[in-house]
Design an enzyme around this catalytic site. Structure first.
Site, PDB file in Angstrom:
ATOM      1  N   HIS A  83      -0.635   1.528   0.090  1.00 13.06           N
ATOM      2  CA  HIS A  83      -0.882   0.088  -0.062  1.00 13.06           C
ATOM      3  C   HIS A  83      -0.864  -0.617   1.297  1.00 13.06           C
ATOM      4  O   HIS A  83      -0.119  -0.215   2.198  1.00 13.06           O
ATOM      5  CB  HIS A  83       0.178  -0.539  -0.968  1.00 13.06           C
ATOM      6  CG  HIS A  83       0.260   0.075  -2.329  1.00 13.06           C
ATOM      7  ND1 HIS A  83       1.122   1.114  -2.625  1.00 13.06           N
ATOM      8  CD2 HIS A  83      -0.417  -0.200  -3.465  1.00 13.06           C
ATOM      9  CE1 HIS A  83       0.977   1.455  -3.900  1.00 13.06           C
ATOM     10  NE2 HIS A  83       0.042   0.681  -4.432  1.00 13.06           N
TER      11      HIS A  83
ATOM     12  N   ASP B 209       2.531   7.760  -1.162  1.00 16.47           N
ATOM     13  CA  ASP B 209       1.784   7.480  -2.393  1.00 16.47           C
ATOM     14  C   ASP B 209       0.285   7.709  -2.206  1.00 16.47           C
ATOM     15  O   ASP B 209      -0.508   7.416  -3.110  1.00 16.47           O
ATOM     16  CB  ASP B 209       2.079   6.068  -2.936  1.00 16.47           C
ATOM     17  CG  ASP B 209       2.194   5.016  -1.860  1.00 16.47           C
ATOM     18  OD1 ASP B 209       1.875   5.299  -0.689  1.00 16.47           O
ATOM     19  OD2 ASP B 209       2.601   3.878  -2.195  1.00 16.47           O
TER      20      ASP B 209
ATOM     21  N   ASP C  15       1.364   4.112   4.332  1.00 19.47           N
ATOM     22  CA  ASP C  15       1.527   3.966   2.885  1.00 19.47           C
ATOM     23  C   ASP C  15       0.151   3.682   2.253  1.00 19.47           C
ATOM     24  O   ASP C  15      -0.729   3.096   2.896  1.00 19.47           O
ATOM     25  CB  ASP C  15       2.485   2.806   2.589  1.00 19.47           C
ATOM     26  CG  ASP C  15       2.825   2.677   1.109  1.00 19.47           C
ATOM     27  OD1 ASP C  15       3.866   3.216   0.699  1.00 19.47           O
ATOM     28  OD2 ASP C  15       2.038   2.045   0.357  1.00 19.47           O
TER      29      ASP C  15
ATOM     30  N   HIS D  59       5.721  -4.904   1.949  1.00 16.43           N
ATOM     31  CA  HIS D  59       5.059  -6.055   1.300  1.00 16.43           C
ATOM     32  C   HIS D  59       5.830  -7.359   1.493  1.00 16.43           C
ATOM     33  O   HIS D  59       5.311  -8.425   1.169  1.00 16.43           O
ATOM     34  CB  HIS D  59       4.877  -5.805  -0.200  1.00 16.43           C
ATOM     35  CG  HIS D  59       3.990  -4.641  -0.516  1.00 16.43           C
ATOM     36  ND1 HIS D  59       2.682  -4.572  -0.087  1.00 16.43           N
ATOM     37  CD2 HIS D  59       4.233  -3.484  -1.193  1.00 16.43           C
ATOM     38  CE1 HIS D  59       2.146  -3.411  -0.497  1.00 16.43           C
ATOM     39  NE2 HIS D  59       3.069  -2.745  -1.160  1.00 16.43           N
TER      40      HIS D  59
END
Ligand code: FKS
Ligand code: ZN
Length: 343
Positions: free
Chosen positions: A198, A285, A196, A160
């Site tokens: 996200h 995740d 991931d 991120h």
């Protein structure tokens, strides 16, 4: 397969993040990396080695120098102006305001960040440098041809973080730093596959206008999920980078059938690019019991991810990103590596 790991990650242990209007214990905690390392050892994946120190120059290849300098002094500035407790940003220069760098730490935190879930603590600087060194050490092993594959057990995560912002538990973008290092060491083309849950908005921002680094992202639809404001399917790259960014957003509740279809699409895109090396942003995740995520992969699916990646036949660096179901984080992350190794 060699694992690169530094115990310095544990110097970063935030107290809390802002969720639902309340300060709650951080999901991104030292135990995550402890448990992945324990599983590596339990399964005999290979040696666990410390990183080499690469200094700040490789970080400045993807991050703005003023951002690197900000992270270096943020804790000192915070404790001098506020106190000896974790720093969290709370106000941001959204469109309609101006990006003029403030003098005080509260303003600087907002200027260089995207959310209030990413604390700067006493040991954050040491931990994020070590995490980047872990990525760089793995990249150097691949670049030199010494290893065909390696696992950089990074913590804090990185995807991120952009050229001049931190957020989403990320400070330096470890995968981007590794990919740039591979380029600088002679790889003409590098692909990044981000699995991931996200969207890797920071990695996308860093490479968006470049054709030498292909980014494929499989992630929860930003209409539903963090980081909310990037990761849509129509983001395909800009300028020279047009066509070198592929987003594969998926709805909450996605299980193996649709997720693996996206993986197939992503892997075919990578294969068509014919890169000299592959960096995998490895988040687990996507697991059904992850406390902050809404996909439904089961533990036996993670080796299948590794198997598909292995079929690309590329020099591959795995870089640890997210995963918050700590009881299963080791099994799931190492499961990908075992699948890759043909287990
Ligand atoms: C949920 C709030 C979401 C931020 C989530 C950050 C996820 C981080 C990650 C990384 F790989 F970077 F660690 N808060 N209601 O898993 O993508
Ligand atoms: Zn994640």
């Amino acid at each position: 397969m060699r694992t690169i790991y530094s115990p310095d990650h544990a110097r970063h242990h935030g107290q809390s993040e802002l969720i639902d209007g309340k300060l709650q214990p951080c999901f991104e905690k030292p135990e995550r990396a402890f448990l992945v390392k324990a599983r590596i050892e339990e399964r005999g994946i290979g040696p666990v080695e410390p990183p080499r120190s690469f200094g700040l120059e490789p970080l400045r290849r993807v991050h703005r120098p003023d951002f690197v300098a900000f992270l270096e002094t943020a804790w000192t500035e915070w404790t001098a102006q506020r106190g000896a407790y974790d720093a969290l940003p709370l106000v941001w220069p959204v469109p309609g305001m101006r990006r003029v760098l403030p003098e005080t730490i509260d303003g600087k935190l907002g200027y260089y960040s995207i959310d209030a879930g990413t604390p700067i603590t006493a040991g954050t600087w040491q931990a994020i440098r070590a995490s980047a060194d872990v990525a760089l050490t793995g990249a150097a092993l691949i670049a030199s041809g010494e290893e065909r594959a390696a696992f950089s057990l990074c913590r804090p995560p990185g995807h991120h973080a952009g050229s001049d912002f931190f957020g989403g538990y990320c400070y330096f973008n470890n995968a981007a730093v590794a990919a740039q290092h591979l380029r600088d060491a002679g790889a003409a083309r590098v692909a990044i596959l981000d699995v991931d849950y996200h969207h890797g908005n920071g990695t996308q921002e860093i490479f968006y206008d470049r054709a030498d680094v292909l980014l494929v992202n499989i992630h929860a639809d930003p209409r539903q999920e963090y980081p909310h404001f990037l990761g849509h399917a129509d983001e395909t790259g800009a300028g020279l980078g047009e066509g070198y960014n592929l987003n594969l957003p998926l709805r909450w509740g996605t299980g193996w059938p649709l997720w693996s279809e996206a993986l197939e699409t992503g892997c075919q895109k990578v294969a068509g690019f014919a890169p000299d090396a592959l960096v995998v942003s490895l988040g687990v995740d996507t697991f059904k019991d992850d406390p902050i995520s809404q996909f439904c992969l089961e533990s036996h699916h993670f080796p299948l991810i590794g198997q598909r990646i292995a079929r690309l036949g590329l020099p591959t660096l795995f870089v640890m990103e997210g995963g918050y179901a700590v009881a299963e984080i080791g099994v799931n992350a190492v499961g990908v590596l075992e699948g890759y190794l043909g287990g």
